[in-house]
Design an enzyme around this catalytic site. Structure first.
Site, PDB file in Angstrom:
ATOM      1  N   LYS A   1       0.965  -1.089   0.061  1.00 25.98           N
ATOM      2  CA  LYS A   1       0.135   0.018  -0.049  1.00 25.98           C
ATOM      3  C   LYS A   1       0.850   1.221   0.082  1.00 25.98           C
ATOM      4  O   LYS A   1       0.591   2.228  -0.764  1.00 25.98           O
ATOM      5  CB  LYS A   1      -1.037  -0.036   1.314  1.00 25.98           C
TER       6      LYS A   1
ATOM      7  N   GLN B   1      -4.988  -1.307   9.615  1.00 33.62           N
ATOM      8  CA  GLN B   1      -4.821  -2.834   8.850  1.00 33.62           C
ATOM      9  C   GLN B   1      -5.255  -3.835   9.894  1.00 33.62           C
ATOM     10  O   GLN B   1      -5.089  -3.794  11.075  1.00 33.62           O
ATOM     11  CB  GLN B   1      -3.436  -3.125   8.779  1.00 33.62           C
TER      12      GLN B   1
ATOM     13  N   ASP C   1     -11.462   2.785   3.848  1.00 31.09           N
ATOM     14  CA  ASP C   1     -11.863   1.339   3.661  1.00 31.09           C
ATOM     15  C   ASP C   1     -13.338   1.427   3.671  1.00 31.09           C
ATOM     16  O   ASP C   1     -13.852   0.319   3.332  1.00 31.09           O
ATOM     17  CB  ASP C   1     -11.515   0.748   5.134  1.00 31.09           C
TER      18      ASP C   1
END
Ligand code: NAD
Length: 281
Positions: free
Chosen positions: A52, A96, A119
């Site tokens: 990422k 995460q 997200d």
């Protein structure tokens, strides 16, 4: 059969985003920023976060990774999120997953400002998506959606069968296809006859976590099949779709690896840029 090349599609999307970031920099004299919080030393999480960060840098985003040991207290993480919520240089925040057991995942998700929730997991974004309003959309279903649209730009009236009803994949996928006027059936572990449901589909999205569950004779000849699954097996990483069998029948199919996976990260960058743009209004 069309082999849907997710690597190529993701590279094209990153290139578009790189141009967009250049334009935003010229206009606002600043670039979107993505901050990732990584807790613990789980190898897959470390690899995801590294990828990422690399991709974010490639398209010109400002990126930062904040690392904590497994033993970090929940309140330390929540305080950090609140600090990032107030930081104007941070457009998007991602924690995460999975998290250590002593940290409440939902509390973490709900502490992130919805406008910085890249997200798309915050209940406000989930609600906005299901109401058809503007929202951050979870990266994996967004990537699947963009791949489907590449094969078939007009989805009006298509029958879509989603296999799996997770908050991460199945449910947001359903919302995205409903918005495109598909007739959507969402199936799950208690569905009585999964094969019969799949045989009705013009589009199948499999997000289950069971190696090669979707078989060749479950798929009509003109079906677009998107395989979200990533399963470690003795023969390596395989998806939720039996690639060898289904590739003989389907109209289009994503491979695993090289299908949905690369699009997920590119969509995270897209979401970060969208959050930045909304914050400038
Ligand atoms: P999950 O475990 O949260 O949900 C699985 C869903 O599958 C559940 O809704 C369950 O009801 C359904 N299911 C279980 N058995 C079934 C059966 N026999 N028939 C029909 N449905 C059944 O999983 P998830 O987080 O959505 O992940 C699914 C898969 O996608 C996993 O392999 C995961 O590794 C992969 N994944 C890939 C990406 C990517 O970027 N490509 C991202 C996230 C997850």
């Amino acid at each position: 059969m069309i082999l849907i090349d997710g690597k190529k599609a993701a590279a094209e999307l990153r290139e578009e985003l790189r141009h967009e970031v250049t334009g935003l920099k010229a206009k606002y004299n600043k670039v979107p920023g993505l901050t990732v919080i990584l807790i613990g030393d789980l190898t897959p999480s470390q690899i995801y976060v590294r990828n990422k960060e690399k991709s974010a840098n490639e398209v010109g985003l400002k990126s930062e990774v904040i690392k904590y040991p497994d033993s970090v207290e929940e309140k330390t993480v929540l305080e950090k999120i609140k600090e990032l919520n107030k930081d104007e240089t941070v457009s998007g925040i991602l924690v995460q997953l999975p998290l250590p057991k002593h940290i409440d995942k939902q509390k973490v998700i709900e502490t992130i400002l919805p406008s910085k929730d890249v997200d798309g997991f915050h209940p406000m974004n989930v609600g906005n998506l299901s109401s058809g309003y503007e929202s951050s959309v979870p990266c994996t279903p967004l990537g699947c959606y963009l791949l489907i649209k590449k094969v078939e730009p007009n989805l009006n009236g298509k029958k879509a069968v989603i296999v799996g009803r997770s908050n991460l994949n199945g449910k947001p996928m359903t919302q995205l296809l409903l918005k495109e006027n598909c007739t959507v059936t969402i199936t799950h572990s208690k569905t009585k006859d999964l094969k019969a449901e799949c045989l009705e589909a013009d589009i199948i999205v499999a997000a289950v976590g069971i190696p090669e569950l979707v078989k060749g004779d479950w798929v009509k000849r003109d079906t677009i099949v998107i395989d979200v699954g990533i399963n470690k097996t003795d023969k390596g990483i395989v998806g939720d779709v039996d690639f060898d069998e289904v590739s003989k029948n389907a109209k289009a199919l994503t491979p695993v690896p090289g299908g949905v996976g690369p699009m997920t990260i590119a969509c995270l960058l897209k979401n970060t840029i969208e959050c930045f743009k909304r914050s400038q209004i």
